[in-house]
Design a protein around this motif. Structure first.
Motif, PDB file in Angstrom:
ATOM      1  N   UNK A 191       0.896  -1.214   0.135  1.00 55.87           N
ATOM      2  CA  UNK A 191       0.029  -0.200  -0.145  1.00 55.87           C
ATOM      3  C   UNK A 191       0.867   1.084   0.052  1.00 55.87           C
ATOM      4  N   UNK A 192       0.353   2.461  -0.380  1.00 53.49           N
ATOM      5  CA  UNK A 192       1.024   3.654  -0.028  1.00 53.49           C
ATOM      6  C   UNK A 192       0.974   4.179   1.229  1.00 53.49           C
ATOM      7  N   UNK A 193       2.001   4.501   1.673  1.00 48.36           N
ATOM      8  CA  UNK A 193       2.006   5.224   3.269  1.00 48.36           C
ATOM      9  C   UNK A 193       1.896   6.629   3.007  1.00 48.36           C
ATOM     10  N   UNK A 194       0.877   7.152   3.651  1.00 46.34           N
ATOM     11  CA  UNK A 194       0.743   8.741   3.886  1.00 46.34           C
ATOM     12  C   UNK A 194       0.782   9.187   4.973  1.00 46.34           C
ATOM     13  N   UNK A 195       1.969  10.222   5.122  1.00 46.67           N
ATOM     14  CA  UNK A 195       2.278  10.724   6.111  1.00 46.67           C
ATOM     15  C   UNK A 195       1.656  12.043   6.382  1.00 46.67           C
ATOM     16  N   UNK A 196       0.486  12.188   7.243  1.00 42.97           N
ATOM     17  CA  UNK A 196      -0.156  13.535   6.998  1.00 42.97           C
ATOM     18  C   UNK A 196       0.389  14.376   7.912  1.00 42.97           C
ATOM     19  N   UNK A 253      -8.076   7.356  -4.625  1.00 41.83           N
ATOM     20  CA  UNK A 253      -7.298   6.779  -6.063  1.00 41.83           C
ATOM     21  C   UNK A 253      -6.261   5.524  -5.406  1.00 41.83           C
ATOM     22  N   UNK A 254      -5.961   5.280  -4.223  1.00 39.82           N
ATOM     23  CA  UNK A 254      -4.954   4.230  -3.876  1.00 39.82           C
ATOM     24  C   UNK A 254      -5.219   3.638  -2.853  1.00 39.82           C
ATOM     25  N   UNK A 255      -4.771   2.311  -2.669  1.00 39.57           N
ATOM     26  CA  UNK A 255      -4.696   1.587  -1.314  1.00 39.57           C
ATOM     27  C   UNK A 255      -3.798   2.372  -0.305  1.00 39.57           C
ATOM     28  N   UNK A 256      -4.200   2.859   0.695  1.00 36.79           N
ATOM     29  CA  UNK A 256      -3.294   3.774   1.644  1.00 36.79           C
ATOM     30  C   UNK A 256      -3.370   3.325   3.062  1.00 36.79           C
ATOM     31  N   UNK A 257      -2.097   3.485   3.747  1.00 35.82           N
ATOM     32  CA  UNK A 257      -2.251   3.342   5.021  1.00 35.82           C
ATOM     33  C   UNK A 257      -1.805   5.073   5.667  1.00 35.82           C
ATOM     34  N   UNK A 258      -2.636   5.482   6.195  1.00 31.29           N
ATOM     35  CA  UNK A 258      -2.596   6.977   6.156  1.00 31.29           C
ATOM     36  C   UNK A 258      -2.370   7.082   7.841  1.00 31.29           C
ATOM     37  N   UNK A 259      -1.464   7.987   8.241  1.00 28.72           N
ATOM     38  CA  UNK A 259      -1.443   8.090   9.836  1.00 28.72           C
ATOM     39  C   UNK A 259      -1.514   9.794  10.131  1.00 28.72           C
ATOM     40  N   UNK A 260      -2.135  10.101  11.360  1.00 25.72           N
ATOM     41  CA  UNK A 260      -2.271  11.181  11.524  1.00 25.72           C
ATOM     42  C   UNK A 260      -2.997  11.493  12.931  1.00 25.72           C
ATOM     43  N   UNK A 261      -3.768  12.402  13.122  1.00 27.40           N
ATOM     44  CA  UNK A 261      -4.510  12.480  14.461  1.00 27.40           C
ATOM     45  C   UNK A 261      -6.081  12.567  14.076  1.00 27.40           C
TER      46      UNK A 261
END
Ligand code: DC
Length: 224
Positions: A28-33, A120-128
């Motif tokens: 997956x794509x990692x999204x660092x918010x 648009x993509x399979x993501x692992x997104x981290x944040x608050x």
């Protein structure tokens, strides 16, 4: 349909390490918010805008364009066309990001970008606020935390290994202050989504945390 994993939690809980490991494992794509809020903060620092000056922050938001690209699978953050990824992980930028991420103008700008990425993509997104506001329909939601002392010790180790001298008690105080700001702001405060699985990583290894999340993903997409 894109598969979305949301990981929220306080500063220093290990979200980015865990999210990166899960993303690599699942492809997956990692999204660092947090990096996006930090890029905005860097702009405010460079423009010498005081964090309490809401009118100037709101006006500055109009001039900021944040974009994300992936180079070799690693997220790069561009601020008005400049790759600023190397300038984001300082205490100064982190504190400015914490102080300015409560403003609605800042949040609206970045939330839209994050939603677009996840569509648009399979993501692992981290944040608050990923499980609560950005991706309320995420397939897997995790609230990852650890005690403030454990988080301070991890940060202390990271800094001393880099040769930065620091005091553990001061780091812990900084963490407690940042938690308070993140949890008590008016817009999108850090709270556990009702349907997020709570993981306290104080006494768990990285591998154990990653395995728990992978089991949750397998349960939701058993045929992959
Ligand atoms: O995770 P981090 O330390 O890189 O985040 C920096 C700051 O950005 C943090 O104090 C809170 C804010 N932030 C936010 O408000 N919402 C997010 N989704 C991610 C980060």
């Amino acid at each position: 349909m894109a598969f979305n994993v949301a990981i929220d939690g306080p500063a220093g809980a290990g979200k980015s390490t865990v999210a990166k490991a899960v993303a690599a494992e699942e492809n997956f794509i990692y999204v660092d918010t947090g990096a996006m809020y930090r890029a905005m903060a860097l702009y405010f620092i460079r423009e010498k805008i005081e964090p309490a000056d809401e009118a100037s922050i709101a006006a500055a938001c109009v001039n900021v364009n944040i974009t994300i690209a992936y180079e070799g699978g690693v997220q790069q953050v561009y601020l008005n066309g400049e790759n600023v990824s190397g300038f984001l992980r300082t205490e100064e930028v982190g504190n400015m990001a914490s102080a300015t991420s409560g403003y609605i103008q800042v949040r609206e700008k970045l939330t839209e970008l994050q939603k677009q990425l996840a569509r648009t993509a399979d993501v692992v997104m981290d944040g608050r606020d990923i499980g609560t506001c950005v991706l309320p329909e995420a397939d897997v939601k995790v609230y990852l935390t650890a005690s403030s002392l454990v988080r301070a010790k991890r940060r202390y180790k990271e800094l001393t290994e880099k040769g930065v001298s620091c005091v553990l008690e001061e780091i812990e105080k900084d963490i407690v202050d940042r938690d308070y700001r993140d949890m008590h702001r008016e817009h999108s405060p850090l709270v556990r989504a009702e349907d997020a699985v709570f993981i306290d990583s104080s006494d768990l290894t990285l591998k154990e945390v990653v395995e728990r999340i992978e089991a949750m993903i397998r349960e939701k997409r058993p045929c992959r």
